[in-house]
Scaffold this motif. Sequence first.
Motif, PDB file in Angstrom:
ATOM      1  N   UNK A 133       8.558 -48.304  32.566  1.00  0.00           N
ATOM      2  CA  UNK A 133       9.675 -49.154  32.482  1.00  0.00           C
ATOM      3  C   UNK A 133       9.014 -50.495  32.031  1.00  0.00           C
ATOM      4  N   UNK A 134       9.417 -50.773  30.744  1.00  0.00           N
ATOM      5  CA  UNK A 134       9.055 -52.032  30.126  1.00  0.00           C
ATOM      6  C   UNK A 134       9.631 -53.116  30.439  1.00  0.00           C
ATOM      7  N   UNK A 135      10.497 -53.206  31.639  1.00  0.00           N
ATOM      8  CA  UNK A 135      11.352 -54.464  31.937  1.00  0.00           C
ATOM      9  C   UNK A 135      10.971 -54.801  33.355  1.00  0.00           C
ATOM     10  N   UNK A 136      10.498 -54.027  34.229  1.00  0.00           N
ATOM     11  CA  UNK A 136      10.021 -54.068  35.321  1.00  0.00           C
ATOM     12  C   UNK A 136      11.459 -53.851  36.254  1.00  0.00           C
ATOM     13  N   UNK A 137      12.464 -53.227  35.900  1.00  0.00           N
ATOM     14  CA  UNK A 137      13.759 -52.592  36.473  1.00  0.00           C
ATOM     15  C   UNK A 137      13.310 -51.923  37.810  1.00  0.00           C
TER      16      UNK A 137
ATOM     17  N   UNK B  61      16.176 -62.189  34.873  1.00  0.00           N
ATOM     18  CA  UNK B  61      15.054 -61.312  35.221  1.00  0.00           C
ATOM     19  C   UNK B  61      14.037 -61.501  34.229  1.00  0.00           C
ATOM     20  N   UNK B  62      12.703 -61.664  34.470  1.00  0.00           N
ATOM     21  CA  UNK B  62      11.765 -61.962  33.728  1.00  0.00           C
ATOM     22  C   UNK B  62      11.019 -60.481  33.471  1.00  0.00           C
ATOM     23  N   UNK B  63      11.171 -59.918  32.209  1.00  0.00           N
ATOM     24  CA  UNK B  63      10.694 -58.525  32.102  1.00  0.00           C
ATOM     25  C   UNK B  63       9.192 -58.416  31.947  1.00  0.00           C
ATOM     26  N   UNK B  64       8.580 -57.290  32.038  1.00  0.00           N
ATOM     27  CA  UNK B  64       7.373 -57.032  31.909  1.00  0.00           C
ATOM     28  C   UNK B  64       6.781 -57.509  30.537  1.00  0.00           C
TER      29      UNK B  64
ATOM     30  N   UNK C  57       5.459 -55.991  28.062  1.00  0.00           N
ATOM     31  CA  UNK C  57       5.553 -55.000  27.085  1.00  0.00           C
ATOM     32  C   UNK C  57       6.801 -55.194  26.455  1.00  0.00           C
ATOM     33  N   UNK C  58       7.927 -55.510  27.141  1.00  0.00           N
ATOM     34  CA  UNK C  58       9.137 -55.792  26.292  1.00  0.00           C
ATOM     35  C   UNK C  58       9.235 -56.914  25.699  1.00  0.00           C
TER      36      UNK C  58
END
Lengths: 273, 303
Positions: free
Chosen positions: A109-113, B95-98, B100-101
């Motif tokens: 998952x690239x966003x941490x959803x 929402x703060x994404x990882x 990588x995004x």
Amino acid sequence: MDLSRRTVLQAAASAGTAGLIASGAALLGRPALARPAQALRPPGAIAEEHFLGACLRCGLCVRDCPPGNLKLSTWGAGMARDVAIGTPYFEARQIPCEMCESIPCVKACPTGALDHSLTDINRARMGVAVLVDQENCLNFLGLRCDVCYRVCPVIDKAITLEKVSNPRSDRHAMLLPTVHAQDCTGCGKCEKSCVLERSAIKVLPLEIARGELGHHYRKGWEPGSRAGRPSFDLPVQRVPGQPVPGDLAPLRSGRPPYDPEAAASANAARASR
Amino acid sequence: MNAASIANRSLGAAPTPAAPGQAAGREAVRVKGWWRANRFLVLRRLAQASVFAAFLLGPWAGIWIVKGNLSASLTLDVLPLTDPFVLAQVLATRHLPETRALIGAAVVIAFYALVGGRVFCSWVCPLNVVTDAAAWARRRLRIGTGRVPRGTLRYWLAGAVLVASAITGQAVWEFVNPVSMTQRALIFGGALAWGAAAAVFLFDLLVAPRGWCGHVCPVGATYALIGHCSVLRVAASHSSRCNDCADCYAVCPEPQVIVGPLKGKGGAGPVITDRACTNCGRCIDVCSTDVFTFTHRLQTTRD
């Protein structure tokens, strides 16, 4: 910058139209919040209302799921109709979560959803199994099916068999599958393997399956619950340290109270000296 | 006849006798041959097809070059790519994404800032085929009616979507976005999502000529903003050869961007610097006198 009445009005018209379209899209998204109970999110999925803001709908978790149980909702027939379009979900009765130790879906998952702080799959909470139909569960009918108990990856913790007397025969036992939510990951293996035509045990989202105790409640018998509330020292019994003739109370060390024979022999020894 | 009226004639209900637009490109085929009169169209279709072939090689043939879809992908387990507008919605929900995004979006932004933001629209986006088909059908069926919203609506819509995402905490446009729905339907399947593509086709065909890509789509608007200062551009380098056939206006998805550079009005240079230009190269194809070329942004000479 041109701020004539004409341009301002045109901009206002465009902005209004844009606002209407965007709110229309937001309204279309409202029903997606009511995700069907049988559509489970992958391990580590954050709370649904945040999930719909964090998920890119890219399907990387789907591609990295070894058993291939994850799907992207497509507006298609059945369950997918009511899951927000493009978001990942699985149905336990079709293919349950295999609980891979490396949790590839979360890593993808690239966003941490899917929350990357989940590193131990046993801490995943995709839902919680509930034995919803006790009237048809074979173990409740007095048989020894036990399948849900046997397949549970967290056997004897998430599902135990509780022995109770069978009131129908009055001489047999019933071993009742009992879910303990604190260890259930919601993988759905029990639901998948239930031998009934339709599963008697189902994995449900936590917000449906679980109650929530008032936050002021403290379970006094749990040591952790004692934190933050006043504790009192146990009263100190005023018991003698030395044996006293005629006393019946035990000594502080736990030895028997006054022993007349021992005292007599001790006295005799002192007199002879 | 000024350029604007040419544009109007070629876009509107074109009367007889010349009926420019309907036969746009026919003269170019006669003069330059079929390949040179269609090469950028063919190359674009190849580019679009190969993007989706790369995504589908994994599930169909087990060759995993790229995973995911156009919203976010991972190429050869190394290179992350993220759609900037989808990510912008995620960021709007706070929402703060990882990382990588974020890296993926940075790569995409850097690439399209160089080659032209709307290169995505004409060379990658699957809906481009749909709206090109609608525009072609309009020309062939001589449908001249229709009303388009103002071209700035897309930028307002992009902003409104981000505001709505911030308020609701959900990626609002992803509930209706026909771009991501269509590309996802191509890569992950799902029959009903094609309804979105069909709706865009009908919208472009019957309601608004070149309406979706050029006036509504906030994804394209985001890419247009990204490519605001792009290096690769189309220029009317040989505008003196122009014979006013108006075929370029007929095929251009954003015909308003051609007028200035082609006619040099108000001292305009030859380069089409408007960020709405998709660098599709169709004007180069259909021009029988080879007025247009791909060039860099700083070119000033014309002949």
